[in-house]
Scaffold this active site. Sequence first.
Site, PDB file in Angstrom:
ATOM      1  N   LYS A 161       0.886  -1.280   0.130  1.00 12.69           N
ATOM      2  CA  LYS A 161       0.189  -0.078  -0.011  1.00 12.69           C
ATOM      3  C   LYS A 161       0.961   1.091  -0.010  1.00 12.69           C
ATOM      4  O   LYS A 161       1.357   1.580   1.066  1.00 12.69           O
ATOM      5  CB  LYS A 161      -0.884  -0.102   1.165  1.00 12.69           C
ATOM      6  CG  LYS A 161      -2.294   0.904   1.228  1.00 12.69           C
ATOM      7  CD  LYS A 161      -1.916   2.194   0.676  1.00 12.69           C
ATOM      8  CE  LYS A 161      -1.665   2.946   1.849  1.00 12.69           C
ATOM      9  NZ  LYS A 161      -1.223   4.253   1.239  1.00 12.69           N
ATOM     10  N   GLY A 210       6.612   5.494   7.719  1.00  6.33           N
ATOM     11  CA  GLY A 210       6.157   7.009   7.551  1.00  6.33           C
ATOM     12  C   GLY A 210       6.257   7.755   8.747  1.00  6.33           C
ATOM     13  O   GLY A 210       7.050   7.583   9.428  1.00  6.33           O
ATOM     14  N   SER A 211       5.248   8.557   8.975  1.00  8.93           N
ATOM     15  CA  SER A 211       5.170   9.429   9.900  1.00  8.93           C
ATOM     16  C   SER A 211       4.837   8.713  11.232  1.00  8.93           C
ATOM     17  O   SER A 211       4.333   7.511  11.283  1.00  8.93           O
ATOM     18  CB  SER A 211       4.095  10.699   9.916  1.00  8.93           C
ATOM     19  OG  SER A 211       2.763   9.987   9.863  1.00  8.93           O
ATOM     20  N   GLY A 215       2.429   5.633  12.139  1.00  8.59           N
ATOM     21  CA  GLY A 215       2.832   4.592  12.451  1.00  8.59           C
ATOM     22  C   GLY A 215       2.844   3.538  13.817  1.00  8.59           C
ATOM     23  O   GLY A 215       2.620   2.448  14.026  1.00  8.59           O
ATOM     24  N   GLU A 232       9.018   2.072  11.068  1.00  6.17           N
ATOM     25  CA  GLU A 232      10.187   3.170  10.901  1.00  6.17           C
ATOM     26  C   GLU A 232       9.437   4.369  10.707  1.00  6.17           C
ATOM     27  O   GLU A 232       8.744   4.723   9.713  1.00  6.17           O
ATOM     28  CB  GLU A 232      11.043   2.850   9.705  1.00  6.17           C
ATOM     29  CG  GLU A 232      11.888   1.540  10.016  1.00  6.17           C
ATOM     30  CD  GLU A 232      12.581   1.837  11.243  1.00  6.17           C
ATOM     31  OE1 GLU A 232      13.031   2.872  11.674  1.00  6.17           O
ATOM     32  OE2 GLU A 232      12.956   0.623  11.926  1.00  6.17           O
ATOM     33  N   CYS A 266      13.892  10.856   6.354  1.00  2.88           N
ATOM     34  CA  CYS A 266      14.048  10.494   7.701  1.00  2.88           C
ATOM     35  C   CYS A 266      15.254  10.753   8.390  1.00  2.88           C
ATOM     36  O   CYS A 266      15.391  11.116   9.730  1.00  2.88           O
ATOM     37  CB  CYS A 266      13.294   9.087   8.223  1.00  2.88           C
ATOM     38  SG  CYS A 266      14.331   7.913   7.252  1.00  2.88           S
ATOM     39  N   GLU A 358       9.407  16.973  13.940  1.00  5.30           N
ATOM     40  CA  GLU A 358       9.814  16.799  12.689  1.00  5.30           C
ATOM     41  C   GLU A 358       9.157  17.548  11.752  1.00  5.30           C
ATOM     42  O   GLU A 358       7.987  17.288  11.437  1.00  5.30           O
ATOM     43  CB  GLU A 358       9.685  15.205  12.226  1.00  5.30           C
ATOM     44  CG  GLU A 358      10.469  14.790  10.875  1.00  5.30           C
ATOM     45  CD  GLU A 358       9.918  13.486  10.435  1.00  5.30           C
ATOM     46  OE1 GLU A 358       8.683  13.343  10.238  1.00  5.30           O
ATOM     47  OE2 GLU A 358      11.061  12.917  10.069  1.00  5.30           O
TER      48      GLU A 358
HETATM   49  P1  NAD Z   1       2.549   9.199   6.209  1.00  7.75           P
HETATM   50  O1  NAD Z   1       2.594   8.674   7.565  1.00  7.75           O
HETATM   51  O2  NAD Z   1       1.539  10.300   5.985  1.00  7.75           O
HETATM   52  O3  NAD Z   1       2.230   8.077   5.378  1.00  7.75           O
HETATM   53  C1  NAD Z   1       2.885   6.976   5.371  1.00  7.75           C
HETATM   54  C2  NAD Z   1       2.040   5.672   4.781  1.00  7.75           C
HETATM   55  O4  NAD Z   1       1.027   5.373   5.725  1.00  7.75           O
HETATM   56  C3  NAD Z   1       1.102   6.187   3.565  1.00  7.75           C
HETATM   57  O5  NAD Z   1       1.190   5.114   2.750  1.00  7.75           O
HETATM   58  C4  NAD Z   1       0.051   6.339   4.172  1.00  7.75           C
HETATM   59  O6  NAD Z   1      -1.264   6.319   3.022  1.00  7.75           O
HETATM   60  C5  NAD Z   1      -0.274   5.506   5.197  1.00  7.75           C
HETATM   61  N1  NAD Z   1      -1.057   5.609   6.291  1.00  7.75           N
HETATM   62  C6  NAD Z   1      -1.398   7.154   6.981  1.00  7.75           C
HETATM   63  N2  NAD Z   1      -2.098   6.741   8.005  1.00  7.75           N
HETATM   64  C7  NAD Z   1      -2.517   5.336   8.142  1.00  7.75           C
HETATM   65  C8  NAD Z   1      -3.278   4.658   8.975  1.00  7.75           C
HETATM   66  N3  NAD Z   1      -4.037   5.255  10.001  1.00  7.75           N
HETATM   67  N4  NAD Z   1      -3.360   3.464   8.687  1.00  7.75           N
HETATM   68  C9  NAD Z   1      -2.466   2.898   7.806  1.00  7.75           C
HETATM   69  N5  NAD Z   1      -1.879   3.634   6.933  1.00  7.75           N
HETATM   70  C10 NAD Z   1      -1.708   4.717   7.072  1.00  7.75           C
HETATM   71  O7  NAD Z   1       4.102   9.422   5.826  1.00  7.75           O
HETATM   72  P2  NAD Z   1       4.617  10.340   4.595  1.00  7.75           P
HETATM   73  O8  NAD Z   1       4.305  11.626   4.584  1.00  7.75           O
HETATM   74  O9  NAD Z   1       4.313   9.448   3.485  1.00  7.75           O
HETATM   75  O10 NAD Z   1       6.155   9.971   4.643  1.00  7.75           O
HETATM   76  C11 NAD Z   1       6.633  11.177   5.557  1.00  7.75           C
HETATM   77  C12 NAD Z   1       7.220  10.361   6.876  1.00  7.75           C
HETATM   78  O11 NAD Z   1       7.818   9.024   6.591  1.00  7.75           O
HETATM   79  C13 NAD Z   1       8.149  11.311   7.707  1.00  7.75           C
HETATM   80  O12 NAD Z   1       7.704  11.236   9.067  1.00  7.75           O
HETATM   81  C14 NAD Z   1       9.490  10.640   7.594  1.00  7.75           C
HETATM   82  O13 NAD Z   1      10.180  10.778   8.587  1.00  7.75           O
HETATM   83  C15 NAD Z   1       9.081   9.068   7.555  1.00  7.75           C
HETATM   84  N6  NAD Z   1      10.040   8.201   6.863  1.00  7.75           N
HETATM   85  C16 NAD Z   1      10.573   7.367   7.809  1.00  7.75           C
HETATM   86  C17 NAD Z   1      11.632   6.502   7.301  1.00  7.75           C
HETATM   87  C18 NAD Z   1      12.192   5.597   8.240  1.00  7.75           C
HETATM   88  O14 NAD Z   1      12.945   4.718   7.769  1.00  7.75           O
HETATM   89  N7  NAD Z   1      12.438   5.826   9.495  1.00  7.75           N
HETATM   90  C19 NAD Z   1      12.027   6.332   5.859  1.00  7.75           C
HETATM   91  C20 NAD Z   1      11.257   7.493   5.058  1.00  7.75           C
HETATM   92  C21 NAD Z   1      10.248   8.351   5.590  1.00  7.75           C
END
Ligand code: NAD
Length: 460
Positions: A161, A210-211, A215, A232, A266, A358
Amino acid sequence: MTATPPLVVSRNPADPTEIVAQVQAAGAFGAADAVERARAAQPGWLRGGAAARSAALGSIAAAIESAADELAALAVREVGKPLAEARAEVARTAAIWRYYAQAPYEPAGAVHETAAGAGLLLTRRRPHGVAGLITPWNFPFAIPSWKAAPALAAGNAVVLKPAPEATACALRLAEIVQQALPERVFTVVPGGAAEGGAVVSAADAVSFTGSTEAGQTVARAAVARGIPVQAEMGGLNAAIVLPDADIAGAAAHLAAAIAGFAGQKCTATSRVIAVGAAADPLREALAEALRAIPAADPADPATVCGPLISERAREQVSGAWAGLSLLAGGTAHDGPGWYAAPTLAEKVPADHRLLREEVFGPVAALLTADDLDDAVRLTNSVPYGLVTSVHTADLDAALHGLDDLDTGMIRINAPSTGVDFHLPFGGTKASSHGPREQGRAALEFYTSSRTYTLSPAKTM
Ligand code: NAD
C-alpha cells in the site's frame, strides 16, 4: 451497497498543474481482497524453491537496471526528487533486489546438540504468509523494495500500500516486479489510510514506514491482532561537530544532509550542535554552504534541493522558521512549484517546534554545547532517536564518548543521510517500533523460527 472508492491523484511538485497519476483507490474491501488472493498464491511461491525465488529477484534487479533512466525521471516528476538523487535511488533499488536474490540460498536455521540424551535439535525459519507493506512517498522505489525483496526471498507473498503521492512510481515498480513472479504474489493497492488500515487488518505481518503518528496507529492495530510489526517513523536528527573536526568538510556534509531533497528524508539533519570553539567557524561555513544551494528544478542534474511535496508541506516549513533569527534562507517562493530555500536558524528557544517535532523540510537549528557530554545530552533531549552524525578527528571521542547516544545509527565524519542498505536500519523512541529493517535483520522479521526436536525412532 459499498460506495465507489475515491480517486488517488498525484501531482508534480515542481509543476502542480501536471497530474502524474490518477487511479481509483482500491478501497478497504479491495485491499482486504488483495491480501486474501495473495494468501492463496503464497504456498506455491514458497514451494517453488530457493532457485526459483533467487532467479526471480535477480531478474527484477536486472529489469530495474534496464529501466533506470525512465524510473529516475518518474521519481523526479512524481515526488520532486532531484535527478542525481533519483538516479542514485534507482541504482540502490537494483542493488537491494540483487542482494536479497542470494538470500533464498542462505541457511534457514541451525543445528544444535541436545541438552541430554541422543537426538538433534534444529531451528528452521518459515515465512509468515502475506506481508503487508505500507510505505511513504519519499523513497518511492527503494523503500517498497527493501521491504518486498526480503519478504519475497523468504517465501512470503506481498501486498504493498504505497503513499498516494507516489502512486505512479509504485504501479510502475509493480509492473516490473510482477513480470518475474507468479500471479498475485506481489500486488499494489492504491489508496490512503483506509486501504492501509485494511491491509493491517488482514495481513500476516506488517512493515510500515512513514510518520510517527500513522506508524503508532498501525503498530497498535497490528499488536492487537498479534501479528509481527515493524514501524520506521520520523526523525529529528542531530549532527555534532567537535572543535577538532575538519570544519569545511563538516559544513559540506551538513549542508547536503539539511538541504538534499529539500530535507525530506527521515535521516535528514535538523539540529546542528557545535561544541566549544567549533561554533564560530562552523556558523560561517554552514551558512555560506546553505546559501550556495538554491531551491531549484529537480529535473536539472545539478539541483540538490528541489521542491517540497505539497503546498501544505511548504506552509508547515515556512511556519517553522517564522520569527526566528536566520543565518541562511527563510524564503519560500511561489514558482509553479512548492519551493523553500535551505534555511539555518540560531538562538532557537528550547521549546520551539523546530527542536521538538519533525518539520520535514530544508531547515535546521544551530545549537551550541560546552563539551561532548553536553552535546550528547542535547542530542538525546528529543522524543526521536534515528541517526546522529558526529564530526571529529578524535578516535576516542568517536568510539567511547558516544556510548550514551540514544540513537539507532551513528555516522562518524559522514552525513546523517545515505545509510547503507545491507546493515540493520532503525532507531529508538518515537523513531522506530519493532525489529530492524534491511540487511539480514529483514530476513528475520519476515520469518518466524520453528524449533524441531529429533529423537531416535528406536531407543537403544
Ligand atoms: P505518512 O505517515 O503520511 O504516510 C505513510 C504511509 O502510511 C502512506 O502509505 C499512508 O497512506 C499510510 N497511512 C497513513 N495513515 C495510516 C493509517 N492510519 N493506517 C494505515 N496506513 C496509514 O508519511 P509520508 O508523508 O508518506 O512520509 C513522510 C514520513 O515518513 C516522515 O515522517 C519521515 O520521517 C518518514 N520516513 C521514515 C523513514 C524511516 O525509515 N524511519 C524513511 C522514510 C520516511
